[in-house]
Design an enzyme around this catalytic site. Structure first.
Site, PDB file in Angstrom:
ATOM      1  CG  ASP A  68      82.100 -38.502  -9.823  1.00  0.00           C
ATOM      2  OD1 ASP A  68      81.415 -39.486  -9.459  1.00  0.00           O
ATOM      3  OD2 ASP A  68      83.193 -38.232  -9.292  1.00  0.00           O
ATOM      4  CD  GLU A 140      84.064 -43.384  -6.352  1.00  0.00           C
ATOM      5  OE1 GLU A 140      84.645 -44.255  -5.682  1.00  0.00           O
ATOM      6  OE2 GLU A 140      84.530 -42.988  -7.445  1.00  0.00           O
TER       7      GLU A 140
END
Ligand SMILES: [Zn+2]
Length: 439
Positions: A68, A140
């Site tokens: 991400d 994250e």
């Protein structure tokens, strides 16, 4: 592909995450033929690459990266060109000797580098001695609770213990940032600071600002903030920093080098000089930053409540409990509430991994093979990474991505025009090949 994480999770478009996974399957056919892929909690990747020797021989290793990214613009650019980027942030354009796009440094490069290394090794007939896991979280940038944490919990439940974990966190730092040496230094994160928010709230009497009482909520809050800022956490040279200083001391010239080589005697001087720069200061103490001040919404209305958030980064040795205790003691005012806000997931620091472990040795050797002559040293990561969620399944967590960071590309991480030099990306692949070869 815009695999963007938003704090407001309702804004996340998970179809991009599915598309990204589909893309990986197409781009790395041998990996997907030879490794077993599981999706944990829908979007986290967990690959298992079976080792050739008996599983009792060596514990598996885990290579970690998150796919991400933070938004490329605010509001996010619509897949296409954004006025502030030279090339569209989700195009992956290869231009001017660079690969352009959000994630080029943080942290898609790691995942793609690992998979490309595996693809090349498989095509050359390689199979690893020990079992290797490759894992990639998908949140994250917003804490890793649904991604890395869930994957780590799954491994724990299956009774899988890892010899070591390698995640992002540190890189090769160029001398325009790390000025003590003349050349680049590869820093390997062996510990990580913890994080917590503390909310302080003062109550006051609501009313019109034309007839204020003697003590207002804002005044009480201000007093508390001043007390906190006047009392920084004490400086401590933790074992990780001792190892760091010991590693660089022989290379540092002049009086600074002399002081570092005799860090035992000159500890007070080292603490004093580290305290001068915010980055160095953060390495020797728990830091506290006051953010998010709130009070009245109107210029002539007294606030009923005034509040502030203190964002705290916890050095190993302190804990979320000890930090909260200390802040309460320093504010020492019964009318000021000191608490951990509900929205926030506080996390303790991750203690030092073993420098003498095989994992550290393998990482260090792979760095030297990929970047001949480069200097390496252990250090503490000041931000948080997904790897902290793995502390129950591995005693040895290391944080290093084989990319070169200088003053100018540092700004592009979470900024505009994030990009990586083509030749640097090839080095990333080389590094992971050299590493996997040793496993
Ligand atoms: Zn990252």
């Amino acid at each position: 592909m815009p695999t963007v994480s938003y704090i407001n999770t309702e804004s996340i478009d998970y179809s991009n995450f599915s598309d990204f996974i589909k893309y990986l399957k197409k781009a790395f056919p041998l990996v997907h033929k030879n490794l077993k892929l599981e999706l944990i909690n829908n979007y986290s990747l967990l690959y298992r690459w079976e080792g050739s020797t008996a599983s009792s021989d060596k514990k598996p290793a885990l290579l970690l990266a998150h796919y991400d990214v933070v938004p490329a613009d605010t509001p996010i650019a619509e897949h296409g060109a954004s006025p502030s980027w030279d090339y569209p942030p989700f195009s992956g354009a290869v231009e001017e000797g660079y690969i352009w796009g959000r994630g080029a440094l943080d942290n898609k490069t790691s995942l793609i580098g690992i998979l490309e290394a595996a693809e090349q090794l498989i095509s050359a007939g390689f199979s690893p001695k020990r079992t290797i896991y490759i894992a990639s979280g998908y949140d994250e940038e917003i804490g890793g609770k649904n991604g890395a944490l869930k994957t780590a919990q799954e491994l724990k439940q299956r009774g899988i213990l890892l010899d070591f974990v390698l995640d992002e966190g540190f890189t090769i730092i160029e001398p325009d940032i790390f000025t003590l040496l003349n050349g680049p230094i590869a820093l390997i994160g062996i510990a990580e600071k913890g994080i917590m928010d503390i909310m302080i709230t003062a109550d006051g009497e609501e009313g019109h600002a034309s007839m204020p009482p003697k003590n207002t909520a804002a005044g009480k809050l201000a007093k508390a903030i001043v007390a906190v800022e006047k009392n920084p956490f004490p400086a401590r040279i933790i074992p990780t920093m001792k190892s760091f200083l010991k590693a660089i001391a022989p290379e540092v010239k002049g009086i600074t080098g002399f002081i570092l080589r005799h860090s035992g005697i000159f500890e007070f001087l080292i603490k004093k000089s580290f305290a001068l720069s915010p980055t160095n200061n953060a390495m020797i103490r728990t830091t506290q930053a006051v953010t998010m001040l709130k009070g009245s919404e109107k210029e002539n209305v007294l606030p009923k409540k005034a509040s502030a958030v203190i964002n705290i980064r916890i050095l190993p040795g302190d804990t979320t409990e000890s930090v909260l205790e200390r802040i309460k003691r320093i504010i020492n005012d019964k009318s000021v509430k000191v608490e951990v806000p509900e929205y926030f997931d506080a996390g303790n620091p991750v203690d030092e991994s073993n420098l003498k472990s095989e994992g550290y040795k393998i990482i260090e050797e792979s760095i030297h093979e990929t970047f001949p002559g480069i200097f390496t040293a252990p250090s503490i990561v000041l931000a948080t990474t997904d790897s902290r969620h793995y502390k129950d399944v591995s005693e040895n967590i290391f944080r290093f991505v084989p990319i070169r960071i200088n003053k100018s590309n540092l700004k592009t991480i979470h900024g505009t025009n994030e990009r990586i030099k083509e030749e640097d990306f090839l080095k990333v692949v080389d590094f992971y090949k050299n590493l996997i070869n040793r496993l």
